[in-house]
Design an enzyme around this catalytic site. Structure first.
Site, mmCIF file in Angstrom:
data_model
loop_
_atom_site.group_PDB
_atom_site.id
_atom_site.type_symbol
_atom_site.label_atom_id
_atom_site.label_comp_id
_atom_site.label_asym_id
_atom_site.label_seq_id
_atom_site.Cartn_x
_atom_site.Cartn_y
_atom_site.Cartn_z
ATOM 1 N N ASP A 18 0.872 -1.161 0.000
ATOM 2 C CA ASP A 18 0.000 0.000 0.000
ATOM 3 C C ASP A 18 0.919 1.223 0.000
ATOM 4 O O ASP A 18 2.102 1.119 0.348
ATOM 5 C CB ASP A 18 -0.885 -0.018 1.246
ATOM 6 C CG ASP A 18 -1.743 1.219 1.372
ATOM 7 O OD1 ASP A 18 -2.350 1.628 0.377
ATOM 8 O OD2 ASP A 18 -1.778 1.797 2.484
ATOM 9 N N ASP A 20 0.009 5.096 0.846
ATOM 10 C CA ASP A 20 -0.144 6.152 1.836
ATOM 11 C C ASP A 20 0.003 5.634 3.263
ATOM 12 O O ASP A 20 -0.673 4.672 3.660
ATOM 13 C CB ASP A 20 -1.515 6.814 1.684
ATOM 14 C CG ASP A 20 -1.707 7.411 0.297
ATOM 15 O OD1 ASP A 20 -0.705 7.525 -0.442
ATOM 16 O OD2 ASP A 20 -2.857 7.755 -0.041
#
Length: 277
Positions: A18, A20
């Site tokens: 992922d 962020d």
């Protein structure tokens, strides 16, 4: 932790990240709010709202309802934006905005996975126009990101063509595994959010990174390792964490160079001795 090099006679593997608050310390999309304002894409009110959304994201994370509200807001906000202008703004400000907020620990993990022979894939809910340049900056092999519909005029229509979120991320990983030949039982995944549980549970080695409360509970219940990343650093300021073996051609060149230098020193020493005598 990840130093073992893959046996290439086995199926391929990958590490899925992922973006962020997992690889970078902020929201990739919201980070460009000021740049979009300066480029004339948003007004002052929208810029202030984007800055506030960034603050909320950093202090409290984002659950499913918050992510849905953010998706609707950003979809409406970008309606009418020229895609080429967005790409140019991102390209011009990428190093100033993103480079300083990359976690040192995440960059080290990416290096380790590459050294071990694994592909690195960024899987993000943010838009492809933002995520793809960041993936290139990080040296990722592939990127999965949200795609907006682009009209015949080259501008965003405000509609979402593909939303990389929740179960959709897990589906994308499984599709990649089929097309690229990844053995998911031997693959790795990293995320900070409980919304990415489907992605994490689709691989054999899931890790919770800077997890929100819900993901921390889930990780503890399932026995998933928890990692804390807290050292953002510019990539060019990082010292190499791994000693990557040099390519054979470079080894040969270095050996030839060293031999030539040694021969030169011996010749010079003998010449000085002859002159002295």
């Amino acid at each position: 932790m990840l130093w073992v090099v893959e046996n290439h006679s086995l199926p391929r593997t990958a590490a899925f990240f992922d973006l962020d608050k997992t690889v970078i310390a902020k929201s990739s999309t919201l980070t460009f709010g000021k740049s979009f304002y300066q480029g004339g894409l948003i007004n002052r009110r929208a810029a202030l709202r984007t800055a506030y959304a960034q603050f909320v994201f950093l202090t409290g994370g984002a659950d499913h309802d918050q992510m849905e509200r953010m998706r609707k807001y950003l979809s409406a906000l970008c309606r009418g934006w020229n895609v080429q202008q967005v790409r140019e703004i991102v390209a011009e400000t990428l190093h100033d905005l993103i480079d300083p907020i990359i976690y040192d620990e995440a960059a080290s993990l990416i290096e380790e996975h590459h050294t071990a022979g694994r592909d690195v894939v960024i899987v993000s809910t943010s838009g492809a126009e933002v995520v793809e340049p960041i993936g290139e900056l990080l040296g990722a092999d592939r990127v999965v990101a949200t795609r907006m519909v682009v009209g015949d005029d080259g501008c965003f229509t405000g509609e979402v063509e593909y939303y990389a979120y929740g179960p959709t991320k897990a589906e994308a990983i499984k599709e990649l595994a089929q097309s690229e030949g990844y053995d998911l039982d031997r693959c790795y995944a990293y995320s900070d959010s409980a919304t990415d549980v489907p992605m994490l549970e689709s691989v054999g080695h899931p890790y919770a990174v800077n997890p929100d409360r819900a993901l921390r509970r889930e990780a503890l219940a399932r026995g998933w390792p928890i990692l804390d990343f807290n050292r953002p650093v510019r990539l060019k300021q990082r010292l190499p964490v791994l000693s990557v073996p040099p390519r054979p051609a470079l080894v040969v060149a270095a050996a030839v160079g060293a031999a030539a230098a040694t021969a030169g020193l011996v010749w010079y020493a003998n010449r000085r001795k002859a002159v002295t005598v």
